[in-house]
Motif scaffolding. Structure first.
Motif, PDB file in Angstrom:
ATOM      1  N   SER A  13      -1.016  13.548  -3.566  1.00 48.27           N
ATOM      2  CA  SER A  13      -0.905  14.401  -2.381  1.00 48.27           C
ATOM      3  C   SER A  13      -1.921  15.524  -2.527  1.00 48.27           C
ATOM      4  O   SER A  13      -1.835  16.336  -3.446  1.00 48.27           O
ATOM      5  N   LYS A  23      -5.630  22.065  -3.427  1.00 47.01           N
ATOM      6  CA  LYS A  23      -4.520  21.919  -4.360  1.00 47.01           C
ATOM      7  C   LYS A  23      -4.101  20.462  -4.319  1.00 47.01           C
ATOM      8  O   LYS A  23      -3.804  19.920  -3.243  1.00 47.01           O
ATOM      9  N   TYR A  25      -1.828  17.196  -6.071  1.00 50.76           N
ATOM     10  CA  TYR A  25      -0.764  16.706  -6.938  1.00 50.76           C
ATOM     11  C   TYR A  25      -1.041  15.251  -7.294  1.00 50.76           C
ATOM     12  O   TYR A  25      -1.383  14.444  -6.424  1.00 50.76           O
ATOM     13  N   SER A  40       3.837  14.986 -13.959  1.00 48.19           N
ATOM     14  CA  SER A  40       3.104  15.374 -12.751  1.00 48.19           C
ATOM     15  C   SER A  40       1.993  16.343 -13.122  1.00 48.19           C
ATOM     16  O   SER A  40       2.168  17.185 -14.005  1.00 48.19           O
ATOM     17  N   VAL A  42      -0.607  19.251 -11.461  1.00 45.87           N
ATOM     18  CA  VAL A  42      -0.968  20.083 -10.315  1.00 45.87           C
ATOM     19  C   VAL A  42      -2.371  20.609 -10.592  1.00 45.87           C
ATOM     20  O   VAL A  42      -2.649  21.176 -11.658  1.00 45.87           O
ATOM     21  N   ARG A 200       6.353  15.966   0.908  1.00 46.88           N
ATOM     22  CA  ARG A 200       7.324  17.025   0.616  1.00 46.88           C
ATOM     23  C   ARG A 200       7.513  17.274  -0.878  1.00 46.88           C
ATOM     24  O   ARG A 200       8.212  18.206  -1.267  1.00 46.88           O
ATOM     25  N   ASP A 202       6.613  18.152  -4.958  1.00 45.42           N
ATOM     26  CA  ASP A 202       5.771  19.058  -5.748  1.00 45.42           C
ATOM     27  C   ASP A 202       5.914  18.683  -7.217  1.00 45.42           C
ATOM     28  O   ASP A 202       6.601  17.709  -7.552  1.00 45.42           O
ATOM     29  N   GLU A 203       5.259  19.460  -8.105  1.00 39.00           N
ATOM     30  CA  GLU A 203       5.232  19.086  -9.519  1.00 39.00           C
ATOM     31  C   GLU A 203       6.618  19.065 -10.164  1.00 39.00           C
ATOM     32  O   GLU A 203       6.838  18.366 -11.154  1.00 39.00           O
TER      33      GLU A 203
END
Length: 440
Positions: A13, A23, A25, A40, A42, A200, A202-203
């Protein structure tokens, strides 16, 4: 769920801001269904678009600079494995990245790279963002399929540079082809159950993709490219395969072009042979290993440049000497292939296949990714660990369809009265409006 050489299973993403910051991911998994997250990443940095690529037509070259890369582990196992990679392969600045025996802390973010401190511990992961150095955006319109609706909806797709098939080459490889496209979070192909889930995430909350039924390998029938495909080393092509399951024979048509929209044909290769019974891959879960024998091939040059190249090839190395002409097919089996085009006969390739169904219940066929260096997977140790863009099964494929997508071209007179080659219209190819990525 993407499969990268290795294999690596991941989802991505990426968010690009108007001030050129980005940014990104990258979510990594233990499984090919992207349901069991490992760790993950980032990634933060800046991207600067430069100019149209001189190498890969239709692409824009870009420079990027990484500011930070952080990692979040999703299990003690993942933390232990990654720490061992870093401690074993990194320099002094990373040798103590994570002390042995340190317990996993859910949600903790560890810094792998920092531009400020000049620390970079990413190499052990085979991590690089060179994919950002080659960029292309495509916009097209998807018809609305509901009976009560008419018109179409905008679809935007982002193509980024390909990942080298050899692990050791990944850190310094500059891409000349593409990965499968990323979908715009706003203007994406419908339906796309994974799009919202990944968008939707995140890390700390990696996406867990919906369960998908495992399909048995059913090769029989006809399969075709869904769009103009771009390969490293500036190859544009479409593919059409016919598999005969009753006797394990196959036929393949490879239509090569000189442009990224597949409108200017250069040459076509027809190849045929037989294939082995598939066995489940022990290296790439969900994949099937097969061996393909190529025993016959024919070539049709479609432009004068290719004709000149074939006619100037070494006698006896590619069909009848000095006998090539545009639009005329020639058998290259008697000369054991065509040296000028890199075709050797007979030839065996060790392949990786998988079949899936998309969200519209259409059957997709994934064939192993070709080695980035242009070689052939002609030994078991060179068998692919990732896939090319999928082919789609032709519904009710028959002899009629086979004839329609044949190697025949319509003769047409140009302005000077000379024969001009025009390919037969191929209904399954998408007409794509090519646009460069632009920033506000």
């Amino acid at each position: 769920c993407e499969v990268r050489p290795g294999p690596e299973f991941l989802t991505r993403s990426y968010l690009f801001y108007a001030n050129r910051l980005f940014k990104a991911y990258q979510f990594y998994y233990w499984d090919p269904s992207c349901r069991d997250p490992s760790y993950s990443l980032v990634i933060k940095g800046k991207l600067r678009l430069r100019q149209a690529s001189w190498i890969t037509r239709g692409a824009t070259e870009a420079d990027y600079h990484l500011h930070k890369v952080g990692i979040v582990f999703h299990s003690q196992k993942a933390m232990r494995e990654v720490a061992s990679w870093i401690n074993q392969t990194s320099g002094e600045g990373c040798s103590g990245f994570l002390p042995p025996g340190r317990s996993w802390a859910p949600g903790a973010l560890y810094e792998l790279l920092s531009a400020k401190t000049e620390r970079d511990c990413t190499a052990a992961l085979g991590f690089a963002m060179h994919e950002l150095s080659l960029v292309r955006v495509e916009k097209h319109y998807q018809p609305l399929l509901q009976p009560q609706q008419s018109g179409s909806r905008l679809v935007e797709e982002l193509y980024l540079g390909d990942i080298h098939t050899e692990w050791v080459e990944r850190l310094h490889y500059r891409p000349t082809g593409y990965q499968r496209p990323m979908q715009s979070a706003v203007h994406h192909v419908h339906p796309c159950p994974a799009c919202g889930i990944i968008y939707r995430a995140d890390e700390h909350h990696p996406p867990i993709l919906p369960i998908r039924a495992q399909l048995p390998m059913q090769l029989s029938g006809s399969w075709v490219s869904t769009h103009c495909e771009v390969r490293p080393a500036v190859l544009f092509l479409t593919r059409y395969f016919i598999f005969h399951g009753n006797n394990h024979t196959w036929e393949g048509y490879y239509y090569h072009y000189s442009d990224p929209l597949c409108k200017l044909p250069t040459f076509t290769i027809y190849a045929s042979g037989h294939y082995t019974q598939g066995i489940p891959s022990s290296k790439v879960r969900g994949g099937t290993e097969l061996a393909f024998k190529v025993t016959q091939a024919r070539v049709t040059p479609m432009d004068q440049v290719t004709v000149m190249m074939l006619n100037s090839s070494e006698p006896g190395s590619c069909g009848l000497t000095n006998s090539w002409s545009a639009g005329v097919e020639q058998d290259i089996t008697p000369t054991n292939g065509c040296l000028a085009l890199g075709i050797k006969l007979p030839h065996t390739e060790y392949e990786l296949f998988k079949t899936e169904q998309d969200t519209k219940d259409r059957s997709l066929l994934y064939i192993g990714e070709r080695p980035t260096d242009g070689s052939s997977p002609d030994s078991p140790d060179k068998r692919p660990t990732s896939y090319q863009a999928p082919l789609i099964q032709c519904a009710g494929a028959s002899e009629e369809f086979s004839n329609y997508v044949s190697l025949k071209y319509l003769g047409k007179k140009d302005a000077n009265g000379n024969e001009e080659l025009k390919p037969l219209p191929v209904a399954f190819l998408l007409v794509i409006a090519l646009l460069f990525l632009r920033w506000d």
